[in-house]
Scaffold this motif. Structure first.
Motif, PDB file in Angstrom:
ATOM      1  N   GLU A 165     -10.585  -2.010  -5.586  1.00  0.00           N
ATOM      2  CA  GLU A 165     -10.597  -1.253  -4.279  1.00  0.00           C
ATOM      3  C   GLU A 165     -10.599  -1.628  -3.389  1.00  0.00           C
ATOM      4  N   LEU A 166     -10.976  -2.637  -2.868  1.00  0.00           N
ATOM      5  CA  LEU A 166     -11.273  -3.367  -1.920  1.00  0.00           C
ATOM      6  C   LEU A 166     -10.380  -2.698  -0.133  1.00  0.00           C
ATOM      7  N   SER A 167     -10.889  -2.125   0.965  1.00  0.00           N
ATOM      8  CA  SER A 167     -10.045  -1.643   1.676  1.00  0.00           C
ATOM      9  C   SER A 167      -9.071  -3.193   1.903  1.00  0.00           C
ATOM     10  N   GLU A 188       0.550  -1.343   0.244  1.00  0.00           N
ATOM     11  CA  GLU A 188       0.283   0.374  -0.473  1.00  0.00           C
ATOM     12  C   GLU A 188       0.950   1.173   0.274  1.00  0.00           C
ATOM     13  N   GLN A 189       1.874   1.107   0.941  1.00  0.00           N
ATOM     14  CA  GLN A 189       3.362   1.966   0.324  1.00  0.00           C
ATOM     15  C   GLN A 189       4.054   2.363  -0.433  1.00  0.00           C
ATOM     16  N   ASP A 190       4.333   1.356  -1.129  1.00  0.00           N
ATOM     17  CA  ASP A 190       5.043   1.135  -2.411  1.00  0.00           C
ATOM     18  C   ASP A 190       4.358   1.637  -3.881  1.00  0.00           C
ATOM     19  N   ALA A 191       3.450   3.204  -3.899  1.00  0.00           N
ATOM     20  CA  ALA A 191       2.538   3.162  -5.022  1.00  0.00           C
ATOM     21  C   ALA A 191       3.533   3.713  -6.022  1.00  0.00           C
ATOM     22  N   ALA A 192       4.879   3.612  -5.702  1.00  0.00           N
ATOM     23  CA  ALA A 192       6.309   4.072  -7.572  1.00  0.00           C
ATOM     24  C   ALA A 192       6.746   3.051  -7.963  1.00  0.00           C
TER      25      ALA A 192
END
Length: 188
Positions: free
Chosen positions: A167-169, A93-97
């Motif tokens: 799209e789900l949490s 989730e934090q590794d978007a780049a």
């Protein structure tokens, strides 16, 4: 003065790794070049070689992944799936780049070196995380089952962006994945 040099050196190293991950993920190992990576990091190509020595060692460093899985000692078996999903997906989730996790997943499909790294990371880190909750033998046996399920979820969510998984949490996704993971762990 030495502290400033060390922090500047660390920033340069991180800039090179960030650029390398982007290039390796987009172009693959064979087509990514030291020159292009250096240009993206806004440094001279000789600096890449100074820090990493070779393209191969740069690739290895770019693939260095810590999944951040906690020691799950004391976690009831019925809660393990939720804990594993939440902790496994947190760095994604934090590794978007297009960082090291996506690079490792994509590269493992076409590069044996990356595939071996991924196998080792998954086995070692899942086994370590599960040992306190399941015991060493069950954790080693279950690490592959858990990794297979979670890699499938990660691939569908972060690479394919398959709906509705993308799209789900994380909590809703954990609720969906938990029953099958719980069954797999119970059968060990």
């Amino acid at each position: 003065m030495e502290q400033r040099v060390t922090s500047r050196s660390q920033r340069t190293r991180e800039a090179i790794l960030y650029a390398a991950r982007l290039h390796f993920a987009a172009e693959g190992y064979q087509r990514a070049t030291i020159r292009a990576i250096a240009a993206s990091a806004s440094i001279d190509p000789s600096m890449v070689m100074r820090y990493f020595g070779s393209k191969e060692r740069l690739f290895d460093a770019a693939l260095d992944v810590d999944l951040g899985l906690p020691d799950l000692t004391g976690t009831p078996v019925e809660r393990l799936p939720h804990a594993l999903v939440a902790h496994f997906l947190a760095p994604w989730e934090q590794d978007a780049a297009e960082g090291s996790l996506r690079l490792l997943l994509r590269s493992a499909a076409t590069n044996e070196r990356a595939a071996e790294r991924l196998r080792r990371v998954l086995h070692e880190q899942f086994t370590s995380s599960l040992t306190g909750a399941l015991g060493a033998e069950r954790a080693a046996a279950g690490s592959g089952l858990v990794a297979a399920q979670l890699l499938g979820v990660a691939f569908a969510r972060y690479v394919l962006r398959l709906q509705p998984i993308a799209e789900l949490s994380v909590s809703a996704l954990a609720d969906l994945v938990a029953p099958s993971m719980r069954a797999a762990l119970a059968d060990l």
